[in-house]
Design an enzyme around this catalytic site. Structure first.
Site, PDB file in Angstrom:
ATOM      1  N   SER A   1     -11.164 -18.128  19.441  1.00  0.00           N
ATOM      2  CA  SER A   1     -12.422 -18.027  20.187  1.00  0.00           C
ATOM      3  C   SER A   1     -12.713 -19.316  20.950  1.00  0.00           C
ATOM      4  CB  SER A   1     -13.576 -17.752  19.224  1.00  0.00           C
ATOM      5  OG  SER A   1     -14.787 -17.678  19.941  1.00  0.00           O
TER       6      SER A   1
ATOM      7  N   ARG B   1      -4.016 -32.120  34.238  1.00  0.00           N
ATOM      8  CA  ARG B   1      -3.041 -32.235  33.149  1.00  0.00           C
ATOM      9  C   ARG B   1      -3.346 -31.230  32.039  1.00  0.00           C
ATOM     10  NH1 ARG B   1      -2.008 -34.779  36.996  1.00  0.00           N
ATOM     11  NH2 ARG B   1      -0.791 -36.684  37.183  1.00  0.00           N
TER      12      ARG B   1
ATOM     13  N   GLU C   1      -2.170 -27.930  33.249  1.00  0.00           N
ATOM     14  CA  GLU C   1      -0.703 -27.883  33.164  1.00  0.00           C
ATOM     15  C   GLU C   1      -0.256 -27.602  31.733  1.00  0.00           C
ATOM     16  OE1 GLU C   1       1.703 -30.850  35.526  1.00  0.00           O
ATOM     17  OE2 GLU C   1       2.397 -31.378  33.527  1.00  0.00           O
TER      18      GLU C   1
END
Lengths: 146, 146, 146, 146, 146, 146, 146, 146, 146, 146
Positions: free
Chosen positions: I113, I87, I90
């Site tokens: 960063s 997830r 995604e």
């Protein structure tokens, strides 16, 4: 005891008692697909069914603890090779866009959850050859605007 | 007219008439999932339903011919990315081995056909959130010894 | 005993008796390709031929049980490297679209089953160099409309 | 005219005349699989059958020239997706090691050529469902020591 | 004894006797490249040179048997990484299409066999830096029409 | 004019004059493999041979300029598919480790350059079938210690 | 003793004596980057510095022999993951085409050798944060026409 | 105007004026590598040097705007193929672990930034062949504990 | 003791004492996410918190030394499979371009960063289902012109 | 009008009016990240905010319709290359297992939803360099037993 050793112990005990997954699932009052997936290490089992399963198969508390652990779910492929599993992958490829159209037409923009989800396998007898009936039932999750 | 142009023509006509896939499927007396997949170019449609569909949507004979062509089925991924389709892929990953165990326990060594196969999507209303119910029905094909 | 250990046991016994796959297959009354594939762990063997094979090679009941197990079929490549196997892959690449045209012209939209399937290897003697003749025989499965 | 344009021209002419690949192959006195593969751009056709084919389909000399060109053979996948072609790939995966065992047992260390090679598709009628019979015939090439 | 153990045994014996591949190849009257490839497990060695090699290096009959086995040829990469081997891969990339043009111009449509094939490595002394001369010699196989 | 357009212009002119790569190479006094590779865009051609080539084929100064540009060398695969090119890749796979052994035995730790490099293709006539003879000649570059 | 065991032995001895790579390199009079790469198995070390290094770290002749072996260079990724190494890969991605432009503008068509090559790491102190200075020095190799 | 069109416009103007990247960089008072990378679309150029560059090359304000846009940096490979760029990738593969050892020994746990970073290319004349000197200078960023 | 053995030792001690990651982190006065990542081998721990952690869990100095080692960070996937981690992947896919737009609009051309970086996980209670709140805090690094 | 054309139209209008994503989001009363993602085609926008956005930017009803369409979410990589997006991917790689430990310790076995999910970007001013603060907020979904 890790999940792999747990699975081996369960399968050994299951073979020794000549039990099917269905019988084990009935013995502990849960669904066959879910029980099998937890025994193969792909789901965690709550304490109560884990205790029943270990009682049924006469397995140690270590097995119970391993059943209760939260698994890291993974599989060994991007494209599966075993023909039974490949056919399922092929169905996702052939019908994926179709299911997106049909589900979103019925429900709106969103997805079918694979977490809040159940699945069942049934046998439909048929003189021309028996048929496998897979039923998946997942919560619809609408996309959120914010 | 190729399958891609056919799909565009159908979707344009469908939008203009404000019809759902379900309404089109009912209009020609076939299943919603199958009709949608044929319109998206993933199945060939026999002459009769193709004629009905073109009548319903006032589409040309070229569209009918394209619907009847045997498609080359392909998809653009090894691992899908759209969340709705990915969840189905994830289910195959998480439950593939489980389904192999359960199906082969019920039927013997073999597979569920993805060719002699039907699929349906239903909506289960639920106060905690509606649920998607997918039903797959495929012929069991046993491995052959020779 | 898993399939890998089973294969090792069979090959050891086969070498010790200096038997060919063809002789073993004849000895149990089944086809050479199928018997070899079951011994390499790519098919499950029913009880009767498994018992005959173990009798012929003087192997234990554990081997028989392993032969009867339903295998998880997998291979170690996406593109094979061994030249003999690569040539078969190349044939699928070069002639795949052609076979799709020719088979679907003869049979309609559908596929040749790889499950309800047999295969045979024969030697055609030829003064310019002997020839390998592979014959594949698979049930045609038409796509289903619903 | 390149091979892709050539294929389009041939398929257009073939559809217009309502000819099958088999009829075209018979019309020029060559095998169906080979003629189809040359028309799809996967083999070069010698001058004589190319001339006959262009006469039969009333196609220009440019098509003839394109048929005679030596093709660069390539395909769009490592793992094919169209179910008909995938089944052939699966057969190479499941039976590749088996064929290596059986062919090398019969012929010695070497390979079946995919160049000095012919292939044929036949239909075997069967009341339980017709069967596809693929026959491949390739020269055996032994490895050379030097 | 498998091919990997065989290679280790040969390299150990070779180091102990401080022999080069060239010396071993001369000792058994075969080409250096071929002998080395068989010792690394990439070719099978006929009985006679295998016997000579085992005599020369005082190796057991198990090594001889392993040398005679038909290998499964495979390598661990799609793109090689070792700089010496990568340069060869780069040459195939940079000059592959060129070689296709030049070979097919000289010989017609077909390929250079990698089975009926020999290779040699020579050293060309040069004051600006010595040069490696690789010579490959493979039978031309024309494509077959049928 | 980019390299792709340049290659098309050269091949058109070459076909119109019915010249082979070998004839063009002789006409400008350079090697066939190198001239072909520069015409396919895989090497840059110095001004003098580029001028001769454009004179011979009656091509514009734009083609000359394109021949002189420094190319970005790339190819469309990790594993090639065209059978002629694949066989070369297979040779690198099967014999790569062998060549590393043999070259480093003769020359020490280092590589054969693919930059300071020439290649030639010859035809060896043979009653059993003509043979392709590829000769590669590359500078040996020893690794440097510092 | 293989290269992996050699690296372990060296790192153990280095830790026990609390020596840095820089100190070891100074102790044997060679560059830090080169010594470290040879100790990690990515370069072969000539006899003299290998002997000095083994004397300095009190290591056996087996380590010396392993240091002198010609390595097979390989790494475990196509895209590296460790952030320090990934940043170098990213630099090649972002600046690769730029370096091709700038180097070929200064030197003509050719490459910077990675074989006849040295590298150095220095620390540039800076109040806003110290800076790493990598210097690579490789022989320019022009492409050859023939 | 997007970055690709911008690069084409700049290269056209640069060729027409017969300017080198170095001359352009000097003309606007910035480093050659950085200017080239911005012109190839891999960095954004602040307003001032972008204005100077467009004045120098007589390019439109659209080019200036495109130079100032923040780019999406991407490249077309995981493993590069052009030999000049591949050699840099090979250096990261061969020396990556070494650089990690040496940099972290000098600086502690952290990385060399690829963002706060400069690079320079110089030519070192050498009678045995000129040498390319690449200097990279990146801020060391230590990992943070929290 | 390597990082893998270190992680096993820590997890064993943590389970034996029935401590959560949060309790351990509080016990040594550092953040939960950072402590967990260091214990899983993905960050190095300075001497002081490493000593506290070993005191708290009664672990040896070898564990402390392993905690202080600079790790080679790597993970076993390009696309993760475990649903929780997928997830996150995604989210990077769906929102990556969006975050680039929004961050660069607020800060200019540069990056966030992942080295000078902290992260926190909180639980937001909610009657419709609790919510996970992830907060990432990374230094903005502007691209440098030179 | 498809999503790609929609995005182009919006960005053109946004540039012409010199509006930031933040200003547009405020103008229609929704979150910046969500509005940007919908404008980039990664989310569908309900009718009301879509109408407001088109009013604000003086865009046609076609844009509104395109904003309301349910998108197929996809991205062009498995491993991203743009440095800003790669850093997010690296964070998932480095901290993925850690987040799994910490989230599941706080919430039980389950995942953070990427569907019922919001995200925000803030700027934290800091004399040593400003910091990006990303906050993700997703519903926790527990795994279901059945």
């Amino acid at each position: 005891m890790n999940k792999v050793e747990m699975t081996e112990a369960i399968i050994l005990a299951k073979s020794a008692r000549n039990l099917s997954w269905e019988a084990i699932a009935e013995g502990i009052g849960m669904g066959t697909v879910w029980v099998t997936s937890a025994c193969l290490g792909m789901n965690s089992m709550p304490a109560e069914p884990a205790a029943k399963l270990c009682a049924l198969l006469e397995l140690s508390d270590e097995v119970k603890a391993a059943l209760m652990q939260y698994p890291t779910k993974q599989w060994q492929w991007q494209v599966p090779q075993d023909p039974l599993i490949y056919r399922l992958y092929e169905i996702v490829g052939v019908y994926g866009e179709t299911l997106k159209e049909v589900i979103q037409e019925k429900f709106g923009d969103g997805i079918m959850s694979a977490i809040d989800f159940t699945m069942d396998v049934a046998k439909e007898e048929n003189p021309k050859g028996d048929r496998v009936v897979l039923t998946m039932n997942g919560k619809f999750l609408p996309y959120k605007a914010w």
